[in-house]
Scaffold this active site. Structure first.
Site, short mmCIF file in Angstrom:
data_model
loop_
_atom_site.label_atom_id
_atom_site.label_comp_id
_atom_site.label_asym_id
_atom_site.label_seq_id
_atom_site.Cartn_x
_atom_site.Cartn_y
_atom_site.Cartn_z
CD GLU A 63 -2.82 -0.31 2.63
OE1 GLU A 63 -2.73 -1.22 3.47
OE2 GLU A 63 -3.38 0.78 2.85
CG ASP A 67 0.25 6.82 -0.85
OD1 ASP A 67 -0.85 7.38 -0.98
OD2 ASP A 67 1.26 7.40 -0.40
CG ASN A 132 -6.67 0.21 2.81
OD1 ASN A 132 -6.53 1.42 2.57
ND2 ASN A 132 -7.13 -0.22 3.96
CD GLU A 135 -3.32 3.84 -1.09
OE1 GLU A 135 -3.11 5.06 -1.13
OE2 GLU A 135 -3.36 3.21 0.00
#
Lengths: 247, 247
Positions: A63, A67, A132, A135
């Site tokens: 994640e 991101d 989540n 990502e």
């Protein structure tokens, strides 16, 4: 350095992997090389898995990586797309694009939750699970295929269909209402019709066509009727742009 | 799409550009293609410049872009380098690496301020100017040469010489003291000697050599004597690692 050859060797697949491979390929628009990254992107910590070195095997670290990749690709897109926007504008717009809500929408639209491996029923994780794993999925693409493919995925599957700068700026609330206004002003007949309604229960797709004066001007396809209408209207709007006053 | 040919044509240079080109090439470790991006990275808003489209020509937007690129490259580095670090650890470590203080140090060490074009004396901008133009410089590299070169620069010129994970974790405070401790324990004679002291006023360099029992074990070169000593000690530490107990 990525060791392509090693990966292909490792990539020999079970029948179950075969289905996973097909589904991931369809979402990506290109072939994954190492499915293990994607498996990891969909493994919840509750499954208590570990890798060969005894480190936790779940999506949490991915994640973080996803991101960061999403942030840099969106930053470059906004930089190029809005040459008049200052630093504050760019920062604000990026936050809107990578908002929790928007990431959840993306994860939901790609129906990534179907892949989640977990001890708990994924339905109990709450909304943020969608964002989540979305990502983490981006992070997996980066590790599997490197930055250029990761960038391509974000452009083709995130920016092109989802990132609408005038809308994010609040200048355009709804393309559907812009098109309707124009039709009413010009005394034209219009219709939004659902012509297609496919997919399994957890991943429904709606096809909507927009007809103006008996002529099909645009089609849209999305996971809800409302979104499909908006997509069709957006396409019609850009097609008709010369006729419709932007103000 | 990058139009390489167009860029080369545009790249015909004045003598002044020639000096700028040489200096930038030296910092980058590869050739820039379009100097205009770098000019922009060093143009302060006080110069009131505009591009051909009337948009402000200064480094503020490039800061946003550079920050994003730095963030993603550092994220990938940490992800790969520390497989045991969870999301919280990775986030914290990245914040340390891209802290204002650290970015200022980088900008200062590359002496980027020498290039700044401004109506105000750059000395009056305060410390953060160094970090800001460093970020803008990263943004310029991305626009000029794309992600792979930007990544390469960050690895070669930022991560390799500056990012020291054990130190950032607080496990190692100073390599110099580790080396001194070991020498004292082992009853070895050691000396840190400045053997070189070059550069113009605004960009001084110190060369330090570390001698243990009359043998030169490592050298370091940096913008302060303290930093050069620490560099030499770090090199010696890794060279002697088998002998020095890490604990």
């Amino acid at each position: 350095m990525r060791k392509l050859f090693k990966k292909i060797i490792k990539n020999s697949r079970s029948p179950e992997d075969g289905i996973f491979f097909e589904k991931i390929t369809k979402i990506l628009g290109f072939k994954p090389l190492n499915l293990r990254y994607y498996r990891k992107a969909f493994t919840h910590r509750s499954s208590n898995k570990q890798d060969d070195n005894g480190n936790p095997f779940n999506y949490e670290r991915l994640e973080f990586l996803g991101d960061a990749m999403l942030g840099s690709v969106i930053a470059a897109h906004l930089y190029n797309e809005v040459p008049t926007g200052d630093e504050g504008y760019l920062t604000k717009m990026r936050s809107k694009i990578v908002s929790r809500e928007h990431l959840n929408e993306l994860g939901r639209d790609f129906n990534l939750i179907q892949f989640v491996e977990s001890k708990v029923n994924p339905q109990h994780f709450g909304e943020n699970i969608h964002g989540n794993i979305f990502e983490a999925f981006i992070g997996a693409i980066y590790l599997d295929r490197g930055f250029p493919f990761c960038e391509k995925f974000i452009y083709d599957k995130v920016i092109e269909p989802y990132v609408d700068i005038p809308k994010l700026e609040g200048k355009v609330i709804s393309y559907k209402s812009l098109v309707i206004e124009w039709c009413q002003k010009e005394k034209k007949q219009f219709n939004f019709d659902v012509f297609d309604d496919t997919g399994i229960e957890e991943q429904k797709y709606f096809g909507v066509k927009l007809t103006i004066d008996q002529k099909i001007v645009a089609k849209g396809r999305a996971t809800s009727k409302k979104k499909a209408e908006e997509k069709a209207a957006k396409r019609a709007y850009f097609a008709l742009q010369e006729k419709i006053d932007k103000k």
